[in-house]
Write a protein that holds these residues in place. Structure first.
Motif, PDB file in Angstrom:
ATOM      1  N   VAL A   6       0.847  -1.189   0.000  1.00  0.00           N
ATOM      2  CA  VAL A   6       0.000   0.000   0.000  1.00  0.00           C
ATOM      3  C   VAL A   6       0.882   1.239   0.000  1.00  0.00           C
ATOM      4  O   VAL A   6       1.783   1.376   0.831  1.00  0.00           O
ATOM      5  CB  VAL A   6      -0.942  -0.002   1.219  1.00  0.00           C
ATOM      6  CG1 VAL A   6      -1.773   1.272   1.258  1.00  0.00           C
ATOM      7  CG2 VAL A   6      -1.856  -1.229   1.171  1.00  0.00           C
ATOM      8  N   TYR A   7       0.629   2.151  -0.935  1.00  0.00           N
ATOM      9  CA  TYR A   7       1.446   3.351  -1.117  1.00  0.00           C
ATOM     10  C   TYR A   7       0.884   4.490  -0.272  1.00  0.00           C
ATOM     11  O   TYR A   7      -0.284   4.858  -0.414  1.00  0.00           O
ATOM     12  CB  TYR A   7       1.458   3.748  -2.598  1.00  0.00           C
ATOM     13  CG  TYR A   7       2.500   4.777  -2.963  1.00  0.00           C
ATOM     14  CD1 TYR A   7       3.728   4.398  -3.484  1.00  0.00           C
ATOM     15  CD2 TYR A   7       2.252   6.129  -2.785  1.00  0.00           C
ATOM     16  CE1 TYR A   7       4.692   5.349  -3.826  1.00  0.00           C
ATOM     17  CE2 TYR A   7       3.206   7.080  -3.118  1.00  0.00           C
ATOM     18  CZ  TYR A   7       4.427   6.671  -3.632  1.00  0.00           C
ATOM     19  OH  TYR A   7       5.369   7.614  -3.951  1.00  0.00           O
ATOM     20  N   TYR A  51      -1.552  11.954   7.324  1.00  0.00           N
ATOM     21  CA  TYR A  51      -1.192  10.676   6.720  1.00  0.00           C
ATOM     22  C   TYR A  51      -2.323  10.231   5.806  1.00  0.00           C
ATOM     23  O   TYR A  51      -3.505  10.393   6.139  1.00  0.00           O
ATOM     24  CB  TYR A  51      -1.001   9.595   7.787  1.00  0.00           C
ATOM     25  CG  TYR A  51       0.266   9.695   8.603  1.00  0.00           C
ATOM     26  CD1 TYR A  51       1.351   8.862   8.339  1.00  0.00           C
ATOM     27  CD2 TYR A  51       0.377  10.602   9.658  1.00  0.00           C
ATOM     28  CE1 TYR A  51       2.509   8.922   9.105  1.00  0.00           C
ATOM     29  CE2 TYR A  51       1.529  10.682  10.426  1.00  0.00           C
ATOM     30  CZ  TYR A  51       2.591   9.842  10.144  1.00  0.00           C
ATOM     31  OH  TYR A  51       3.736   9.905  10.895  1.00  0.00           O
ATOM     32  N   ALA A  52      -1.964   9.658   4.670  1.00  0.00           N
ATOM     33  CA  ALA A  52      -2.971   9.126   3.748  1.00  0.00           C
ATOM     34  C   ALA A  52      -2.338   8.013   2.935  1.00  0.00           C
ATOM     35  O   ALA A  52      -1.109   7.859   2.913  1.00  0.00           O
ATOM     36  CB  ALA A  52      -3.489  10.228   2.826  1.00  0.00           C
ATOM     37  N   HIS A  53      -3.162   7.224   2.297  1.00  0.00           N
ATOM     38  CA  HIS A  53      -2.636   6.220   1.368  1.00  0.00           C
ATOM     39  C   HIS A  53      -3.635   6.024   0.231  1.00  0.00           C
ATOM     40  O   HIS A  53      -4.810   6.353   0.355  1.00  0.00           O
ATOM     41  CB  HIS A  53      -2.359   4.889   2.074  1.00  0.00           C
ATOM     42  CG  HIS A  53      -3.588   4.195   2.603  1.00  0.00           C
ATOM     43  ND1 HIS A  53      -4.101   4.457   3.849  1.00  0.00           N
ATOM     44  CD2 HIS A  53      -4.387   3.261   2.050  1.00  0.00           C
ATOM     45  CE1 HIS A  53      -5.171   3.705   4.045  1.00  0.00           C
ATOM     46  NE2 HIS A  53      -5.382   2.977   2.968  1.00  0.00           N
ATOM     47  N   ASP A  54      -3.133   5.529  -0.883  1.00  0.00           N
ATOM     48  CA  ASP A  54      -4.007   5.104  -1.968  1.00  0.00           C
ATOM     49  C   ASP A  54      -4.553   3.730  -1.595  1.00  0.00           C
ATOM     50  O   ASP A  54      -3.783   2.783  -1.396  1.00  0.00           O
ATOM     51  CB  ASP A  54      -3.238   5.022  -3.287  1.00  0.00           C
ATOM     52  CG  ASP A  54      -2.921   6.388  -3.877  1.00  0.00           C
ATOM     53  OD1 ASP A  54      -3.609   7.360  -3.518  1.00  0.00           O
ATOM     54  OD2 ASP A  54      -1.975   6.480  -4.690  1.00  0.00           O
ATOM     55  N   HIS A  55      -5.882   3.633  -1.481  1.00  0.00           N
ATOM     56  CA  HIS A  55      -6.487   2.344  -1.164  1.00  0.00           C
ATOM     57  C   HIS A  55      -6.067   1.293  -2.185  1.00  0.00           C
ATOM     58  O   HIS A  55      -5.738   1.610  -3.336  1.00  0.00           O
ATOM     59  CB  HIS A  55      -8.014   2.442  -1.199  1.00  0.00           C
ATOM     60  CG  HIS A  55      -8.598   3.331  -0.154  1.00  0.00           C
ATOM     61  ND1 HIS A  55      -8.414   3.118   1.204  1.00  0.00           N
ATOM     62  CD2 HIS A  55      -9.402   4.421  -0.256  1.00  0.00           C
ATOM     63  CE1 HIS A  55      -9.075   4.046   1.877  1.00  0.00           C
ATOM     64  NE2 HIS A  55      -9.668   4.849   1.019  1.00  0.00           N
ATOM     65  N   ARG A  56      -6.108   0.050  -1.775  1.00  0.00           N
ATOM     66  CA  ARG A  56      -5.902  -1.040  -2.740  1.00  0.00           C
ATOM     67  C   ARG A  56      -6.894  -0.860  -3.895  1.00  0.00           C
ATOM     68  O   ARG A  56      -8.037  -0.415  -3.707  1.00  0.00           O
ATOM     69  CB  ARG A  56      -6.058  -2.399  -2.067  1.00  0.00           C
ATOM     70  CG  ARG A  56      -7.382  -2.601  -1.385  1.00  0.00           C
ATOM     71  CD  ARG A  56      -7.494  -3.964  -0.738  1.00  0.00           C
ATOM     72  NE  ARG A  56      -6.446  -4.214   0.229  1.00  0.00           N
ATOM     73  CZ  ARG A  56      -5.801  -5.376   0.367  1.00  0.00           C
ATOM     74  NH1 ARG A  56      -6.132  -6.405  -0.390  1.00  0.00           N
ATOM     75  NH2 ARG A  56      -4.867  -5.538   1.276  1.00  0.00           N
ATOM     76  N   THR A  61      -1.114   2.468  -5.380  1.00  0.00           N
ATOM     77  CA  THR A  61      -1.233   1.118  -4.812  1.00  0.00           C
ATOM     78  C   THR A  61      -1.677   0.132  -5.886  1.00  0.00           C
ATOM     79  O   THR A  61      -1.188  -1.000  -5.949  1.00  0.00           O
ATOM     80  CB  THR A  61      -2.223   1.109  -3.635  1.00  0.00           C
ATOM     81  OG1 THR A  61      -1.720   1.973  -2.604  1.00  0.00           O
ATOM     82  CG2 THR A  61      -2.390  -0.294  -3.067  1.00  0.00           C
ATOM     83  N   ALA A  62      -2.580   0.559  -6.757  1.00  0.00           N
ATOM     84  CA  ALA A  62      -3.004  -0.302  -7.873  1.00  0.00           C
ATOM     85  C   ALA A  62      -1.877  -0.470  -8.878  1.00  0.00           C
ATOM     86  O   ALA A  62      -1.732  -1.537  -9.481  1.00  0.00           O
ATOM     87  CB  ALA A  62      -4.230   0.301  -8.558  1.00  0.00           C
ATOM     88  N   GLY A  63      -1.071   0.602  -9.046  1.00  0.00           N
ATOM     89  CA  GLY A  63       0.020   0.547 -10.019  1.00  0.00           C
ATOM     90  C   GLY A  63      -0.505   0.728 -11.425  1.00  0.00           C
ATOM     91  O   GLY A  63      -0.897   1.824 -11.816  1.00  0.00           O
TER      92      GLY A  63
END
Length: 300
Positions: A6-7, A51-56, A61-63
């Protein structure tokens, strides 16, 4: 935990500025965490780490674009919530004592609702943007159709039928419409930026829709609703022209749900004429200031 990388992102206040707290962001469906940079920098200017992330199934995160819209081989929505808690664990390792707020928008708001049921005691406050309350029989009908799509197409195939079922009516109140995403914001430039971004607006997979609807059905169980800590402050924000929140009706329902389960500190704010993406709306500074004010009031 299932092997998905996860990015994540971190935006910090200027060096030397006193740290007041932390806001963890959970973005919506068919978008990315990068779209919240402007809002995150406003929070950082007030002394909050973001803080945050790109969800799957989303963004970095998907790429590859072909992976956008697919969460996992099973329990995709629950894995999305687990990813959010994994980020919380990382945050707590780095900053064990700072107040922590979770802000979820749209799909991220439903994930945040689920998160609060299992991990609400770890939060100082919960902020829900572009959300909705109980949808009942509509979910059951959607679940049947999504299951048929999975059986017919396979989990990884993109489901035009489910996309139309969930979003097909959203633009109807905004005729004459300029684009199919006018329901997002009154700011044409922001809508155009969304449309130009290849990681935004994709038709998602049948597996996603099946898992997402199952997740919403889990959220609506009264036994799960009662798991939300009664002393968790909650802020609900929506535009009264947001179709996701049923033009105010759905978020009022959500407010009443939390109130009836005994949540003591709950605030609902509806913005006149505002649409779905409040942080990309023409009154975004007002919304940003309202969130910052609420967070400051609950920073202890």
């Amino acid at each position: 935990m299932d092997g998905t990388t996860v990015y994540g992102y971190l935006i910090s206040p200027e060096e030397g500025k006193e740290l007041k707290g932390i806001v963890q962001l959970a973005h919506g469906m068919a978008e990315t965490a990068e779209r919240y940079e402007r809002f995150a920098r406003s929070l950082a200017a007030e002394g909050y780490l973001v803080y945050a992330h790109d969800h799957r199934g989303h963004g970095k995160t998907a790429g590859d674009l072909e992976n956008v819209g697919y969460l996992a081989d099973k329990e995709g929505f629950e894995w999305l919530v687990r990813d959010m808690h994994n980020l919380t664990d990382i945050i707590r390792e780095e900053h064990p004592a700072l107040p922590l707020f979770l802000l979820g928008h749209s799909m991220g708001s439903f994930a945040a609702q689920r998160y609060a049921m299992e991990h609400g005691k770890e939060l100082t406050g919960l902020i829900l943007s572009g959300s909705n309350g109980n949808q009942g029989i509509m979910l059951k009908a959607g679940n049947i159709i999504a299951a048929r799509e999975v059986k017919k197409l396979g989990r990884k195939a993109r489901s035009e039928k489910m996309n139309q079922l969930l979003f097909g009516s959203f633009n109807k109140r905004f005729h004459p419409s300029r684009t199919e995403f006018d329901w997002l914001s009154r700011d044409d430039e922001e809508v155009d930026k969304y449309i130009r971004d290849p990681y935004c607006g994709a038709v998602f997979t049948s597996g996603f829709y099946h898992d997402f609807i199952n997740g919403l059905m889990v959220i609506e169980k009264k036994s799960n609703r009662r798991k939300v800590p009664k002393d968790l402050p909650i802020l609900i924000l929506s535009g009264d022209r947001d179709p996701v929140g049923k033009f105010g009706k759905g978020v009022r329902n959500l407010y009443e749900i939390y109130k009836n389960t005994g949540v003591k500190d709950i605030t609902l704010k509806l913005y006149p004429e505002a649409r779905h993406e409040l942080l990309n709306e023409i009154n975004r500074e007002e919304v940003t200031n309202d969130i910052i004010t609420w967070v400051k009031q609950h920073t202890v």
